[in-house]
Enzyme design. Sequence first.
Site, PDB file in Angstrom:
ATOM      1  CB  ALA A  85       1.916  -6.905 -16.123  1.00 10.80           C
ATOM      2  CD  GLU A 118       4.815   7.633 -14.131  1.00  4.69           C
ATOM      3  OE1 GLU A 118       6.226   8.695 -13.070  1.00  4.69           O
ATOM      4  OE2 GLU A 118       5.232   6.424 -13.912  1.00  4.69           O
ATOM      5  CG  ASN A 123      -3.913  -1.248  -8.980  1.00  8.29           C
ATOM      6  OD1 ASN A 123      -3.868  -1.835  -8.173  1.00  8.29           O
ATOM      7  ND2 ASN A 123      -2.855  -1.414 -10.281  1.00  8.29           N
ATOM      8  CE1 TYR A 130       5.054  -0.993  -7.306  1.00  6.50           C
ATOM      9  CE2 TYR A 130       2.929  -0.081  -7.884  1.00  6.50           C
ATOM     10  CZ  TYR A 130       3.808  -0.821  -8.408  1.00  6.50           C
ATOM     11  OH  TYR A 130       4.265  -1.628  -9.807  1.00  6.50           O
TER      12      TYR A 130
END
Length: 182
Positions: A85, A118, A123, A130
Amino acid sequence: MSLHVREMRAEDLEQVRAVDLACFPAMVPPTNYRTELINPMAHYLVALDDALPPVEDASGRRQAFILGFTGLWLMAGEMHIINLAVHPDFRHRGIGERLLIQGIELAFELSAVLMTLEVRVSNTAAQALYLKYGFTKRGVRKGYYLDNREDAVIMTLDELHESQYWARFNELKAGYVGRWLT
């Protein structure tokens, strides 16, 4: 920006919780970061910027401003990214990428065989990050997120100990340094 990443400490909990609430307001139940500090599987990293004015916590102590964090769990040789985050006011400045880089390096140092996570299907920015670092989409968890029953994409990086991966990783890291830290 004077960004650096280190392990989360007890004095960081108030700010980490604030970033968590800003990023995941509907997360139920909220993560108890105090117990994560003593969880032998858990490894939390925080991103700080010493160039920003320090913040004062509830006890009056002043400390560096936490811009973001990531939580990783090492279980049975697999490093699972629990969360990553960045405070909404500091996004698109390379902080999430820096946390991911540090997380991958930590997984390697701790001899993890692979990394997994996950991420919400909506998103796409996180998925792109990733994918850039070698994670691949492996499946979908239907209705994974409790707040709106959104599906999650399962992503895995299973090349942690291959020299070809590290050559590419080091290129990406050098590009990151050139773009964000110069």
